[in-house]
Design a protein around this motif. Structure first.
Motif, PDB file in Angstrom:
ATOM      1  N   PHE A   1       0.829  -1.203   0.000  1.00 11.00           N
ATOM      2  CA  PHE A   1       0.000   0.000   0.000  1.00 11.00           C
ATOM      3  C   PHE A   1       0.866   1.256   0.000  1.00 11.00           C
ATOM      4  N   TRP A   2       2.004   1.218   0.746  1.00 16.88           N
ATOM      5  CA  TRP A   2       2.831   2.409   0.891  1.00 16.88           C
ATOM      6  C   TRP A   2       4.013   2.449  -0.081  1.00 16.88           C
ATOM      7  N   ALA A   3       4.215   1.413  -0.877  1.00 16.55           N
ATOM      8  CA  ALA A   3       5.341   1.402  -1.820  1.00 16.55           C
ATOM      9  C   ALA A   3       5.265   2.636  -2.742  1.00 16.55           C
ATOM     10  N   PRO A   4       6.420   3.250  -3.075  1.00 12.67           N
ATOM     11  CA  PRO A   4       7.799   2.770  -2.875  1.00 12.67           C
ATOM     12  C   PRO A   4       8.405   3.141  -1.517  1.00 12.67           C
ATOM     13  N   TYR A   5       7.591   3.723  -0.622  1.00 14.12           N
ATOM     14  CA  TYR A   5       8.121   4.121   0.677  1.00 14.12           C
ATOM     15  C   TYR A   5       8.118   2.935   1.634  1.00 14.12           C
ATOM     16  N   THR A   6       9.128   2.902   2.468  1.00 16.32           N
ATOM     17  CA  THR A   6       9.124   1.964   3.582  1.00 16.32           C
ATOM     18  C   THR A   6       8.504   2.680   4.772  1.00 16.32           C
ATOM     19  N   TYR A   7       7.313   2.231   5.167  1.00 14.63           N
ATOM     20  CA  TYR A   7       6.559   2.968   6.190  1.00 14.63           C
ATOM     21  C   TYR A   7       5.717   1.972   6.975  1.00 14.63           C
ATOM     22  N   ALA A   8       6.116   1.705   8.229  1.00 15.21           N
ATOM     23  CA  ALA A   8       5.402   0.715   9.046  1.00 15.21           C
ATOM     24  C   ALA A   8       5.637   1.032  10.521  1.00 15.21           C
ATOM     25  N   PHE A   9       4.535   1.260  11.257  1.00 12.25           N
ATOM     26  CA  PHE A   9       4.613   1.558  12.686  1.00 12.25           C
ATOM     27  C   PHE A   9       3.537   0.779  13.435  1.00 12.25           C
ATOM     28  N   THR A  10       3.871   0.343  14.641  1.00 18.08           N
ATOM     29  CA  THR A  10       2.896  -0.286  15.535  1.00 18.08           C
ATOM     30  C   THR A  10       3.080   0.282  16.939  1.00 18.08           C
ATOM     31  N   GLU A  11       1.977   0.260  17.699  1.00 15.62           N
ATOM     32  CA  GLU A  11       2.022   0.685  19.100  1.00 15.62           C
ATOM     33  C   GLU A  11       1.210  -0.293  19.926  1.00 15.62           C
ATOM     34  N   ASP A  12       1.743  -0.631  21.099  1.00 21.44           N
ATOM     35  CA  ASP A  12       1.103  -1.591  21.994  1.00 21.44           C
ATOM     36  C   ASP A  12       1.134  -1.019  23.410  1.00 21.44           C
ATOM     37  N   ASN A  13      -0.071  -0.801  23.996  1.00 19.86           N
ATOM     38  CA  ASN A  13      -0.192  -0.281  25.360  1.00 19.86           C
ATOM     39  C   ASN A  13      -0.792  -1.360  26.252  1.00 19.86           C
ATOM     40  N   ARG A  14      -0.097  -1.704  27.329  1.00 24.57           N
ATOM     41  CA  ARG A  14      -0.562  -2.712  28.270  1.00 24.57           C
ATOM     42  C   ARG A  14      -0.662  -2.081  29.657  1.00 24.57           C
ATOM     43  N   ARG A  15      -1.845  -2.214  30.246  1.00 28.54           N
ATOM     44  CA  ARG A  15      -2.137  -1.545  31.511  1.00 28.54           C
ATOM     45  C   ARG A  15      -2.633  -2.553  32.537  1.00 28.54           C
ATOM     46  N   GLU A  16      -2.124  -2.474  33.737  1.00 31.08           N
ATOM     47  CA  GLU A  16      -2.650  -3.237  34.868  1.00 31.08           C
ATOM     48  C   GLU A  16      -3.128  -2.231  35.905  1.00 31.08           C
ATOM     49  N   ARG A  17      -4.394  -2.331  36.267  1.00 34.44           N
ATOM     50  CA  ARG A  17      -4.978  -1.363  37.192  1.00 34.44           C
ATOM     51  C   ARG A  17      -5.654  -2.088  38.336  1.00 34.44           C
ATOM     52  N   ARG A  18      -5.332  -1.653  39.561  1.00 25.16           N
ATOM     53  CA  ARG A  18      -5.920  -2.241  40.756  1.00 25.16           C
ATOM     54  C   ARG A  18      -6.473  -1.114  41.622  1.00 25.16           C
ATOM     55  N   THR A  19      -7.702  -1.283  42.098  1.00 22.44           N
ATOM     56  CA  THR A  19      -8.315  -0.284  42.970  1.00 22.44           C
ATOM     57  C   THR A  19      -8.931  -0.965  44.180  1.00 22.44           C
ATOM     58  N   LEU A  20      -8.926  -0.242  45.284  1.00 20.79           N
ATOM     59  CA  LEU A  20      -9.597  -0.676  46.511  1.00 20.79           C
ATOM     60  C   LEU A  20     -10.247   0.556  47.124  1.00 20.79           C
ATOM     61  N   ASN A  21     -11.563   0.504  47.280  1.00 19.04           N
ATOM     62  CA  ASN A  21     -12.260   1.644  47.878  1.00 19.04           C
ATOM     63  C   ASN A  21     -13.051   1.189  49.098  1.00 19.04           C
ATOM     64  N   GLN A  22     -13.062   2.044  50.121  1.00 12.22           N
ATOM     65  CA  GLN A  22     -13.783   1.776  51.358  1.00 12.22           C
ATOM     66  C   GLN A  22     -14.498   3.045  51.791  1.00 12.22           C
ATOM     67  N   GLU A  23     -15.784   2.904  52.078  1.00 14.34           N
ATOM     68  CA  GLU A  23     -16.568   4.026  52.570  1.00 14.34           C
ATOM     69  C   GLU A  23     -17.316   3.600  53.816  1.00 14.34           C
ATOM     70  N   LEU A  24     -17.271   4.443  54.834  1.00 16.21           N
ATOM     71  CA  LEU A  24     -18.061   4.269  56.048  1.00 16.21           C
ATOM     72  C   LEU A  24     -18.962   5.494  56.171  1.00 16.21           C
ATOM     73  N   ARG A  25     -20.247   5.255  56.276  1.00 18.93           N
ATOM     74  CA  ARG A  25     -21.221   6.334  56.254  1.00 18.93           C
ATOM     75  C   ARG A  25     -22.210   6.150  57.391  1.00 18.93           C
ATOM     76  N   LEU A  26     -22.510   7.229  58.103  1.00 22.39           N
ATOM     77  CA  LEU A  26     -23.562   7.239  59.114  1.00 22.39           C
ATOM     78  C   LEU A  26     -24.698   8.122  58.607  1.00 22.39           C
ATOM     79  N   VAL A  27     -25.902   7.553  58.589  1.00 21.62           N
ATOM     80  CA  VAL A  27     -27.080   8.244  58.085  1.00 21.62           C
ATOM     81  C   VAL A  27     -28.072   8.389  59.233  1.00 21.62           C
ATOM     82  N   SER A  28     -28.538   9.577  59.457  1.00 18.98           N
ATOM     83  CA  SER A  28     -29.417   9.809  60.604  1.00 18.98           C
ATOM     84  C   SER A  28     -30.727   9.055  60.473  1.00 18.98           C
ATOM     85  N   ALA A  29     -31.198   8.527  61.583  1.00 15.60           N
ATOM     86  CA  ALA A  29     -32.539   7.975  61.698  1.00 15.60           C
ATOM     87  C   ALA A  29     -33.447   9.043  62.310  1.00 15.60           C
TER      88      ALA A  29
END
Length: 726
Positions: free
Chosen positions: A324-352
């Motif tokens: 497709f790109w001839a006569p030019y030599t043109y080729a690029f790739t990109e690879d993104n790898r992500r590891e994501r870890r989350t921990l959430n804690q909520e303590l709530r007091l609601v009036s009675a």
């Protein structure tokens, strides 16, 4: 800061086709004899009626989700005024509310503007997990939610709840077939745990969906390089160990194994890539919610959530192949790898009732902690050579490893008291401290060098709201709200290691948004019509603006996004949703979002002053008609349209600097008989072409002239869905 950079990338709104059967906002039940109040579960008190909520909110119930989606929350966007999403990959991860929100975040260092919560687990910034099978409700709260969800809800919040366990035995199964190789099958059910009392119940769900992705790869001779292959499994337990105590445990695993081959030089659905990419996400997550009274004065709410996600996003950077790109030599790739870890804690007091201040003021107070850790590996390889220019080959071969972790601790509270029988005033505040750490290392195999960066930002942030609600008369309620939201500082890791990039250019500061809002909710005397109307003005200070830049001519993988702070921005508009039972067999609904946005002051890039926010069309509208003649039959037509909008903050000056107006019409019809329901559906009935994403950069040798490239949305697709329910 931008003087040496030339912005060249644009991005746009992915306009999803949506299926008939939807409601634009959940209307009141039409039968006056048995009206059930619609509640918002994302409130601090756990539940609040829409009528008493001082915010522009859309609640989508189970029936709406069943009829409006095939597989993913992204398909719900047309139902919600002034909500958009970015089609940066195979599935949307980022959403925009009233023009506020990210368009992409390939490089990591998460810092979302729109909160995204699924079953009490925070997935802000990685909303790709949000498949919709066996989902009970989706709530969209527009405007800053600084009291409720803090830094992850500057622009708004999307709150997803899956179907909860009940003691009553229930099961349903669903099968789908459609064009472009679409197929799906799911089963869900539950009841009391065998051998246990009704105090312990469960629910299990599993669903798989796939299609070919609507693109053909001419070079490889394949039609599935952009495929979707999505598996969702989930289990829930509900235990009521004693009166007024409830324990909910949720665990789920989602495997999105999607391809990514969506771009072509001629802006068609025929691609030429020799190295198609992928957009995958594998998430294991769980949540534990415990609710119960602490004496007569207050109720304890404890919410724990954890998630572990492996995400990969890769693509063919040059969108072509050797021939497709001839006569030019043109080729690029990109690879993104992500590891994501989350921990959430909520303590709530609601009036009675017995714990109210002075006997009449309700209150909520609580503590919230979020720990996030994310590692990213970006790998780029590529070569460009023009045999006619006599210059050496240009090549890239490098990796960037980055590690980002942040701990947020917040204290929040809200007090609400009646001024009289019809009027209520509430005040909420949230203070948050965030400590973050960012480290990266770039290893360049060609230059045989490496470089590193280290930052340790910390933010002290606060938000809150002052709101007044008033029952004007039976069927009419009004509210006024002033709210302040915030978003923490962040890092631009995609710039790491490039020549000429100073360390201070990798960081940007925090942002604040103040919203002034007034709303009116109306119901007809016989509940045959209803209307929700909201007007708002939002002022953003130190506004975080993401600008596309191409750092190296001839290298498409150096086309990245850079975030900097503009001094201010402004958004003004309204949301309107209407419903009318015109006849006993005909229901009409409609919505309209109006939005006017502007970057006010941007000293670092004055060329963007006066520019509208990207993904912020001046108007977006939808309408539907549901005809139910009896005998279980139904027919539905839905239409969605939107005005043009800027793709991004780029320097394009032609007509293509904006998207074109777009409109989509959908049809759904079928019959329910006994335990069975059969639906025939057509999405994008008139096979309209519309842009779902736009780039403006140089990707064609030898001149690499900046050009507008667009990705098209899904074409016409027809299918049949069969549902069986016990």
């Amino acid at each position: 800061m931008f003087a040496w950079l030339r912005p060249t990338l644009a991005s746009g709104l992915l306009l999803p086709c949506f299926a008939p059967g939807m409601a634009l906002t959940a209307p009141p039940a039409w039968a006056a004899a048995d009206i059930e109040e619609i509640v918002v579960t994302a409130s601090l008190r756990g539940e609040a009626t829409v009528r008493s909520t001082a915010a522009s909110v859309t609640v989508l119930d189970e029936a709406t989700l069943r009829n409006a989606t095939v597989q993913h929350v992204e398909e719900l966007v047309p139902l919600v005024p002034n909500l958009n999403w970015s089609g940066e990959g195979a599935r949307a991860r980022y959403f925009q509310v009233r023009g506020t929100g990210e368009l992409e975040q390939y490089e990591g260092a998460p810092n979302a503007s729109v909160g995204f919560i699924v079953d009490d687990v925070d997935f802000s910034g990685i909303g790709g997990i949000a498949t919709t099978f066996d989902t009970a409700r989706v709530e969209v709260l527009r405007g800053p939610q600084g009291t409720r969800y803090g830094a992850n809800a500057l622009g708004g919040l999307i709150y997803v709840q899956t179907a909860a366990p009940t003691p009553v035995a229930e099961m349903h199964a669903e099968a789908l077939v459609g064009g472009d190789g679409a197929s799906g099958f799911g089963v869900a059910g539950g009841g009391s745990v065998p051998g246990a009392t009704e105090r312990l119940s469960y629910r299990l769900a599993a669903h798989h969906y796939g299609d070919d992705g609507f693109h053909d790869n001419a070079y490889l001779g394949r039609d599935d390089t952009n495929e979707r292959d999505e598996l969702t499994t989930r289990g829930r337990l509900r235990w009521t160990p004693a009166a007024d105590w409830q324990v909910d445990l949720t665990g789920f695993y989602v495997d999105l194994d999607n391809g990514y081959d969506a771009w072509s030089i001629d802006n068609s659905r025929t691609t030429q890539s020799d190295a198609p990419g992928s957009d995958t996400q594998r998430t294991s997550a769980g949540a534990l919610r415990v609710t119960g009274p602490l004496g007569d004065a207050a109720t304890l709410v404890s919410i724990t959530g954890a998630a572990d996600s492996d995400i990969r996003f890769s693509f063919d950077g040059d969108w072509g192949n050797a021939a497709f790109w001839a006569p030019y030599t043109y080729a690029f790739t990109e690879d993104n790898r992500r590891e994501r870890r989350t921990l959430n804690q909520e303590l709530r007091l609601v009036s009675a009732p017995a714990g109210r201040i002075a006997g009449f003021a309700d209150w909520v107070t609580g503590l919230y902690v979020l720990a996030l850790d994310e590692t990213n590996l970006r790998a780029v390889q590529g070569v460009y050579d023009d045999p006619a220019d006599g210059f050496p080959v240009f090549a890239q071969d490098f990796t960037v490893d980055s590690d980002y972790d942040a701990t947020s601790v917040a204290l929040f509270g809200e007090v609400s008291w009646p001024l009289n029988d019809r009027t209520r005033l509430s005040l909420g505040l949230r203070g948050e401290h965030r400590d973050a750490r960012y480290d990266d290392r770039r290893d360049d195999a060609i230059a045989m060098s490496d470089s590193t960066n280290h930052f340790s930002p910390d933010d002290d942030l606060w938000g809150g709201e002052l709101a007044l609600t008033h029952d004007v008369a039976d069927g009419t309620a009004a509210y006024l709200r002033v709210a302040r939201g915030y978003r923490g500082s962040g890092v631009n890791p995609s710039l790491a290691g490039y020549p000429g990039v100073a360390a201070e250019q990798l960081t940007y500061g925090d942002e604040h948004l103040v919203s002034y809002e007034a709303g009116l909710r109306l119901e007809g005397p016989t509940q045959r019509w209803w209307a929700d109307i909201a007007l708002f003005l939002q002022q953003r200070s130190d506004m975080q603006v993401k600008v596309p830049v191409q750092l190296v001519a001839g290298d498409p993988t150096s086309f990245v996004f850079l975030t900097d702070n503009a001094d201010s921005g402004r958004a003004v508009g309204s949301e309107i949703a209407l419903g009318w039972r015109a006849l006993d067999v005909l229901t009409l609904t409609a919505s309209l979002g109006l939005l006017d946005t502007e970057v006010r002051d941007f000293a670092q890039a004055p060329q963007f002053e006066g520019r509208s926010f990207p993904h912020a069309p001046p108007w977006s509208a939808s309408a539907s008609a549901l005809f139910e003649p009896g005998g279980g039959w139904f027919l539905r037509l839905d239409a969605f349209g939107r005005d043009n909008f800027y793709f991004d903050y780029d320097l394009s000056t032609g007509a293509d600097r904006k998207s074109r107006d777009a409109g989509v019409v959908n049809f759904r019809g079928g019959r329910q008989f006994g335990r069975w329901r059969v639906d025939a559906w057509v999405r994008n009935l008139f096979d309209e072409d519309y842009a779902v994403r736009g780039f403006f950069f140089g990707n064609e040798p030898p001149a690499f002239a900046p050009t507008r490239y667009v990705r098209l949305g899904d074409p016409q697709q027809a299918g049949v869905t069969i549902t069986w329910k016990l």
